[in-house]
Design a protein around this motif. Structure first.
Motif, PDB file in Angstrom:
ATOM      1  N   ALA A   1     -18.657  24.425 -24.711  1.00 41.70           N
ATOM      2  CA  ALA A   1     -17.661  25.012 -23.811  1.00 41.70           C
ATOM      3  C   ALA A   1     -16.361  25.304 -24.547  1.00 41.70           C
ATOM      4  O   ALA A   1     -15.605  26.207 -24.165  1.00 41.70           O
ATOM      5  CB  ALA A   1     -17.416  24.084 -22.640  1.00 41.70           C
TER       6      ALA A   1
ATOM      7  N   ARG B   1     -20.080  29.156 -18.762  1.00 39.78           N
ATOM      8  CA  ARG B   1     -19.228  27.970 -18.558  1.00 39.78           C
ATOM      9  C   ARG B   1     -19.519  27.312 -17.204  1.00 39.78           C
ATOM     10  O   ARG B   1     -19.522  26.084 -17.071  1.00 39.78           O
ATOM     11  CB  ARG B   1     -17.747  28.358 -18.624  1.00 39.78           C
ATOM     12  CG  ARG B   1     -17.290  28.625 -20.036  1.00 39.78           C
ATOM     13  CD  ARG B   1     -15.829  28.233 -20.238  1.00 39.78           C
ATOM     14  NE  ARG B   1     -15.468  28.447 -21.619  1.00 39.78           N
ATOM     15  CZ  ARG B   1     -15.020  29.615 -22.102  1.00 39.78           C
ATOM     16  NH1 ARG B   1     -14.865  30.652 -21.300  1.00 39.78           N
ATOM     17  NH2 ARG B   1     -14.727  29.739 -23.384  1.00 39.78           N
TER      18      ARG B   1
ATOM     19  N   LEU C   1     -13.510  23.123 -16.657  1.00 45.02           N
ATOM     20  CA  LEU C   1     -14.273  24.282 -17.135  1.00 45.02           C
ATOM     21  C   LEU C   1     -14.225  25.424 -16.126  1.00 45.02           C
ATOM     22  O   LEU C   1     -14.478  26.567 -16.459  1.00 45.02           O
ATOM     23  CB  LEU C   1     -15.728  23.893 -17.412  1.00 45.02           C
ATOM     24  CG  LEU C   1     -15.951  23.049 -18.665  1.00 45.02           C
ATOM     25  CD1 LEU C   1     -17.427  22.832 -18.908  1.00 45.02           C
ATOM     26  CD2 LEU C   1     -15.310  23.686 -19.880  1.00 45.02           C
TER      27      LEU C   1
END
Lengths: 304, 447
Positions: free
Chosen positions: A100, A110, A207
């Motif tokens: 990531a 992601r 994220l």
């Protein structure tokens, strides 16, 4: 003048007493051989009997200590297994965080990583709530229920007790029963304390935020610290298991010593007892036949 | 006056017959209890001679008396040593009963089991089956203590019953002795009636000495005066009167004796032995009660400082004040307060369980198993020690009785020889008559 120094009735009385005495002695030895125990009652040898009682008491306690230690060993092994799973999950989280952190990933990718990380968070919470062999929280200290609970916003909160308590192993030794969650999950990042579960959850949330790559890079350091902490926990558990092994060995040594002492004090020396029994029986037989001879000797039989 | 051959022979025949009778009596009574071997003592009869210095005035033989072959010293030794042996015997028997009561009740093993189950509970204090095991072991322990107390009480009752029976027998023997005394005072010296009365007297004295230590004084007319509990003790039998022995039981089960109201303490005989065993029993019973009471206090105090499985303050686990009435007050395993006070329900904290186990291990106060061990050791070492004393006293009594028997018991071989001897004497005297007859015939035949 008395011909024989004794009267007739006393002669019979004495013969009976002598023979019953010998018989009782033989029977006592026979019962010793039969039971394998030297003492039929405490007054046979008060000091040895008292020592035997003490040894029996220690023996009984040692049995309990052995089962307690086994139970502790099983629980610690379960904790060890759970910690291994923790380490694997954290390593997977590290891999995912590394991926990531790469700026080239698109949002879909992601999002997939974030989804997997929330799964890992769930797994970690489950692992932290693992049960021991008796069905209690493995990492919850002395608490009655689970170790961790999800609060309204989905954060795992520790609800167990601060310490896990000690289990006596006998002879004044004890072992700590297990680890509490905070002992291997909590650590400090940049001066502020956090825990592994929170780090993973923050990463999963980050994220999906404004700067996912930075969030992933931030998490990497914390994850490696968390992994270290889990590894430390595993080392502690391993050391305690080794301590239990050592204690078990000592217990075995001591129980052998006790067994030897018990046999020494309360056991029958079969060879000696049997020889003595044989001797007594021989004397008894001899006195029976000599009694038969003597009692048949009467002057009246000779006088016609 | 000259001798008369025929009358000499007839006196010989008569005494030989008496001697044969005595021998037959000895043979008949070979296994009669208390029978003392008799022998006939003869005496030569010599008439007073006439003025002639060479006058031969022999008149034969006569029975002087029937001799009882027992000497007073050996008899009193048998009584003294027999009383000591009887005391030791009764004491050992009583102590053995005490030992059996405490040891065979299994109180020690049950206490160790209770301790063990508490230790096992430490592994998982919320486990209901482990808690149930603690409760059951506690129940077993309470019951075994009840049993030990009940067995001790039963042993005490049995001992007191035996002592009471002993007192009654002693009274019967004493009144019997008084009656024998009366008859002895009237019997003629050396008569066979008197010898059998003397046998009775000595047998009664010996039996009485098995119950208590007697000091005897024998008067010239062979009547006996008996004192109890030493030479300066009160009179039990004097002439034709006897005093009554009575037993009193104290609250703690110990016994004491009075003779016609005056306190008397026998130092030998089975009554003394029973009194000594009962003293020990009272002590053991008291110790057992103290141990049980300390245990109850320690456990209930520990309970009060903790919280049970439901989070409530700990309630007393045991009720009662001693070994006889200790009982389980809580039959639910959940009521064992393993957690420290204030802990929530279901806490696995073993803080208070550790306190409880610590209290049980504290020496001198609540180390119940250790103190029971000490109690058993105390009793069993007393038994072992007394047993040695008893064996020694029994050997001494045996020697004394052997010494008396060597003198007083009937020996059949001896009697067989006597039978032959007196038969020959009889025949010989008969032969003398024959000779007298021949002489007479010879004299008549002279023409």
């Amino acid at each position: 003048m008395t011909i024989i120094g004794t009267g007739t009735a006393p002669f019979y009385e004495r013969s009976v007493r002598g023979m019953t005495g010998l018989r009782a002695q033989a029977e006592r030895m026979q019962s010793r051989i039969g039971t394998g125990e030297r003492l039929a009652r405490s007054s046979d040898d008060p000091v040895a009997a008292a020592r035997l009682r003490t040894l029996a008491r220690v023996d009984r306690m040692a049995q309990i200590d052995a089962t307690n230690a086994n139970r502790a060993a099983v629980d610690l092994s379960l904790a060890d297994d759970a910690l291994t799973s923790f380490a694997e999950a954290v390593m997977r989280a590290q891999t995912l965080a590394n991926q990531a952190a790469n700026d080239t990933l698109n949002d879909t990718q992601r999002a997939a990583i974030a989804a997997e990380l929330s799964q890992i968070h769930g797994q970690l919470v489950d692992l932290a709530n693992a049960r021991d062999s008796m069905g209690h929280a493995l990492f919850g200290g002395a608490a009655a229920g689970p170790a961790y609970e999800l609060d309204a916003s989905g954060n795992a909160v520790y609800i167990g007790t601060a310490a896990s308590g000690e289990l006596p192993l006998g002879d004044g030794q004890a072992v700590t029963r297990g680890l509490t969650g905070p002992e291997f999950l909590n650590f400090a990042v940049g001066g502020s304390s956090t825990d592994l579960l929170a780090v993973v959850r923050t990463l999963a949330d980050g994220l999906q935020g404004a700067d996912p790559a930075q969030a992933a890079r931030d998490a990497l350091g914390a994850l490696s610290q968390g992994l270290d902490k889990v590894a430390t926990g595993q080392t502690i558990v391993g050391a305690r298991l080794a301590w239990l092994d050592l204690a078990a060995e000592q217990r075995l040594d001591r129980s052998e010593l006790r067994g030897a002492e018990q046999a020494d004090i309360g056991g029958v020396d079969f060879a000696a007892t049997f020889a003595r029994l044989q001797n007594t029986l021989l004397v008894l037989e001899a006195s029976q036949s000599s009694f038969a001879k003597l009692s048949s000797l009467s002057l009246f039989a000779r006088l016609g | 006056m000259a001798s008369d051959l025929l009358s000499i022979a007839s006196s010989g025949v008569k005494t030989a017959r008496i001697a044969l009778d005595v021998t037959a009596q000895n043979i008949a009574n070979v296994s009669t209890e208390g029978y003392v071997r008799r022998s006939a003592a003869m005496q030569e009869l010599v008439s007073v001679g006439g003025p002639d210095r060479l006058d031969v005035s022999l008149s034969g033989v006569r029975l002087e008396r029937v001799v009882r072959n027992a000497d007073a010293f050996r008899q009193s030794e048998v009584r003294r040593t027999g009383a000591d042996a009887a005391r030791a015997d009764a004491e050992v028997a009583g102590l053995t009963a005490i030992e059996t009561a405490v040891e065979q009740s299994g109180a020690y093993a049950a206490t160790v089991d209770f301790e063990a189950s508490l230790r096992q509970l430490a592994a998982d204090p919320v486990n209901t089956s482990l808690r149930a095991a603690v409760i059951e072991d506690a129940r077993a322990m309470a019951q075994s203590l009840n049993m030990a107390a009940a067995e001790l009480d039963a042993a005490g009752t049995a001992m007191r019953f035996e002592a009471q029976a002993g007192v009654e027998q002693a009274n019967v023997l004493a009144s019997e002795l008084a009656r024998v005394n009366l008859r002895l005072a009237r019997a003629a010296d050396g008569s066979s009636d008197r010898t059998s009365l003397l046998d009775q007297r000595d047998l009664l004295l010996q039996k009485l000495s098995n119950h208590a230590d007697v000091t005897t004084t024998i008067a010239a007319d062979q009547t006996v005066e008996v004192r109890l509990g030493g030479a300066s003790g009160p009179l039990m039998v004097s002439g034709g009167t006897s005093a009554t022995l009575a037993m009193a039981t104290a609250g703690d089960g110990m016994i004491s004796f009075t003779l016609d109201g005056a306190a008397v303490s026998p130092t030998a005989g089975s009554l003394a032995g029973k009194a000594q065993a009962l003293d020990k029993l009272a002590q053991a019973r008291g110790d057992l009660d103290t141990i049980a009471a300390d245990f109850i206090t320690a456990m209930n105090t520990a309970q009060a400082s903790g919280a049970d499985l439901n989070g409530n303050a700990g309630q007393p686990l045991f009720s009662g004040t001693g070994a006889a009435d200790i009982a389980l007050a809580a039959s639910d395993g959940a009521l064992i307060a393993t957690a420290p006070a204030g802990s929530p329900a279901g806490s696995r904290d073993t803080g208070n369980l550790d306190t409880m186990r610590g209290a049980l291990a504290t020496a001198d106060t609540a180390d119940t198993a250790g103190r029971l061990d000490g109690l058993i050791f105390d009793i069993s070492s007393t038994v072992a020690g007394r047993r040695i004393t008893r064996d020694a006293l029994a050997a001494i009594a045996d020697t004394a009785s052997r010494a008396l028997q060597a003198q007083a018991a009937v020996d059949l071989d001896h009697e067989a020889v006597n039978l032959v001897r007196f038969q020959q004497a009889f025949q010989a005297s008969g032969r003398v008559m024959q000779v007298a007859n021949d002489i007479f015939d010879t004299l008549l035949g002279i023409r």
